[in-house]
Design a protein around this motif. Sequence first.
Motif, mmCIF file in Angstrom:
data_model
loop_
_atom_site.group_PDB
_atom_site.id
_atom_site.type_symbol
_atom_site.label_atom_id
_atom_site.label_comp_id
_atom_site.label_asym_id
_atom_site.label_seq_id
_atom_site.Cartn_x
_atom_site.Cartn_y
_atom_site.Cartn_z
ATOM 1 N N LEU A 46 94.584 45.876 12.770
ATOM 2 C CA LEU A 46 93.561 46.038 13.807
ATOM 3 C C LEU A 46 94.254 46.481 15.081
ATOM 4 O O LEU A 46 95.214 45.854 15.527
ATOM 5 C CB LEU A 46 92.828 44.719 14.059
ATOM 6 C CG LEU A 46 91.845 44.726 15.225
ATOM 7 C CD1 LEU A 46 90.646 45.622 14.919
ATOM 8 C CD2 LEU A 46 91.387 43.308 15.535
ATOM 9 N N ALA A 47 93.764 47.557 15.669
ATOM 10 C CA ALA A 47 94.260 48.044 16.952
ATOM 11 C C ALA A 47 93.095 48.083 17.932
ATOM 12 O O ALA A 47 92.039 48.617 17.625
ATOM 13 C CB ALA A 47 94.870 49.431 16.802
ATOM 14 N N VAL A 48 93.289 47.485 19.080
ATOM 15 C CA VAL A 48 92.252 47.447 20.112
ATOM 16 C C VAL A 48 92.831 48.076 21.375
ATOM 17 O O VAL A 48 93.921 47.690 21.819
ATOM 18 C CB VAL A 48 91.803 45.997 20.407
ATOM 19 C CG1 VAL A 48 90.762 45.964 21.513
ATOM 20 C CG2 VAL A 48 91.263 45.336 19.148
ATOM 21 N N ARG A 49 92.120 49.024 21.923
ATOM 22 C CA ARG A 49 92.556 49.645 23.178
ATOM 23 C C ARG A 49 92.645 48.559 24.246
ATOM 24 O O ARG A 49 91.740 47.744 24.390
ATOM 25 C CB ARG A 49 91.582 50.742 23.588
ATOM 26 C CG ARG A 49 92.036 51.527 24.808
ATOM 27 C CD ARG A 49 91.106 52.692 25.111
ATOM 28 N NE ARG A 49 91.060 53.676 24.051
ATOM 29 C CZ ARG A 49 91.959 54.637 23.855
ATOM 30 N NH1 ARG A 49 92.992 54.733 24.654
ATOM 31 N NH2 ARG A 49 91.837 55.484 22.865
ATOM 32 N N GLY A 50 93.755 48.539 24.966
ATOM 33 C CA GLY A 50 94.029 47.487 25.940
ATOM 34 C C GLY A 50 92.898 47.219 26.911
ATOM 35 O O GLY A 50 92.524 46.067 27.142
ATOM 36 N N GLU A 51 92.320 48.257 27.457
ATOM 37 C CA GLU A 51 91.244 48.066 28.434
ATOM 38 C C GLU A 51 89.920 47.649 27.803
ATOM 39 O O GLU A 51 88.963 47.335 28.511
ATOM 40 C CB GLU A 51 91.063 49.310 29.321
ATOM 41 C CG GLU A 51 90.696 50.569 28.588
ATOM 42 C CD GLU A 51 91.910 51.389 28.145
ATOM 43 O OE1 GLU A 51 91.686 52.550 27.768
ATOM 44 O OE2 GLU A 51 93.049 50.897 28.157
ATOM 45 N N GLY A 57 85.166 41.596 20.838
ATOM 46 C CA GLY A 57 84.825 40.473 19.969
ATOM 47 C C GLY A 57 84.130 40.870 18.677
ATOM 48 O O GLY A 57 84.499 40.412 17.589
ATOM 49 N N ALA A 58 83.147 41.737 18.758
ATOM 50 C CA ALA A 58 82.409 42.143 17.558
ATOM 51 C C ALA A 58 83.308 42.926 16.600
ATOM 52 O O ALA A 58 83.237 42.741 15.385
ATOM 53 C CB ALA A 58 81.185 42.974 17.941
ATOM 54 N N ASP A 59 84.164 43.784 17.136
ATOM 55 C CA ASP A 59 85.088 44.548 16.294
ATOM 56 C C ASP A 59 86.099 43.631 15.621
ATOM 57 O O ASP A 59 86.421 43.808 14.449
ATOM 58 C CB ASP A 59 85.825 45.601 17.119
ATOM 59 C CG ASP A 59 84.919 46.718 17.601
ATOM 60 O OD1 ASP A 59 83.865 46.952 16.967
ATOM 61 O OD2 ASP A 59 85.268 47.351 18.609
ATOM 62 N N VAL A 60 86.594 42.653 16.366
ATOM 63 C CA VAL A 60 87.557 41.702 15.802
ATOM 64 C C VAL A 60 86.892 40.890 14.689
ATOM 65 O O VAL A 60 87.451 40.728 13.600
ATOM 66 C CB VAL A 60 88.134 40.768 16.890
ATOM 67 C CG1 VAL A 60 88.962 39.659 16.275
ATOM 68 C CG2 VAL A 60 88.947 41.569 17.893
ATOM 69 N N GLU A 61 85.694 40.407 14.952
ATOM 70 C CA GLU A 61 84.989 39.623 13.932
ATOM 71 C C GLU A 61 84.715 40.460 12.682
ATOM 72 O O GLU A 61 84.902 39.983 11.555
ATOM 73 C CB GLU A 61 83.681 39.059 14.477
ATOM 74 C CG GLU A 61 83.001 38.153 13.486
ATOM 75 C CD GLU A 61 81.805 37.408 14.046
ATOM 76 O OE1 GLU A 61 81.007 36.918 13.225
ATOM 77 O OE2 GLU A 61 81.661 37.302 15.276
#
Length: 72
Positions: A46-51, A57-61
């Motif tokens: 999983l990669a999440v753009r820092g900003e 939360g929804a993407d992580v879940e």
Amino acid sequence: MTTFTEALDFAGKAIHPVTTFAVSGLGSTERDYAAACPGATVGEGLAVRGEEVKEAGADVEAWLRRTLLLGS
């Protein structure tokens, strides 16, 4: 990351990399973990753009459910 993994035995373990980024997404993260953790299975990362972390939360879940790291 590799200094940390050198001292541990990941044989038979599953690894799901998680990172924040500015430009490259996961980049070579999955390949780097596969090289640094012999014997491990590297699953979907999983990669999440820092900003965007506060709103992720929804993407992580969804990722946790998709990778079976979180039950229904």
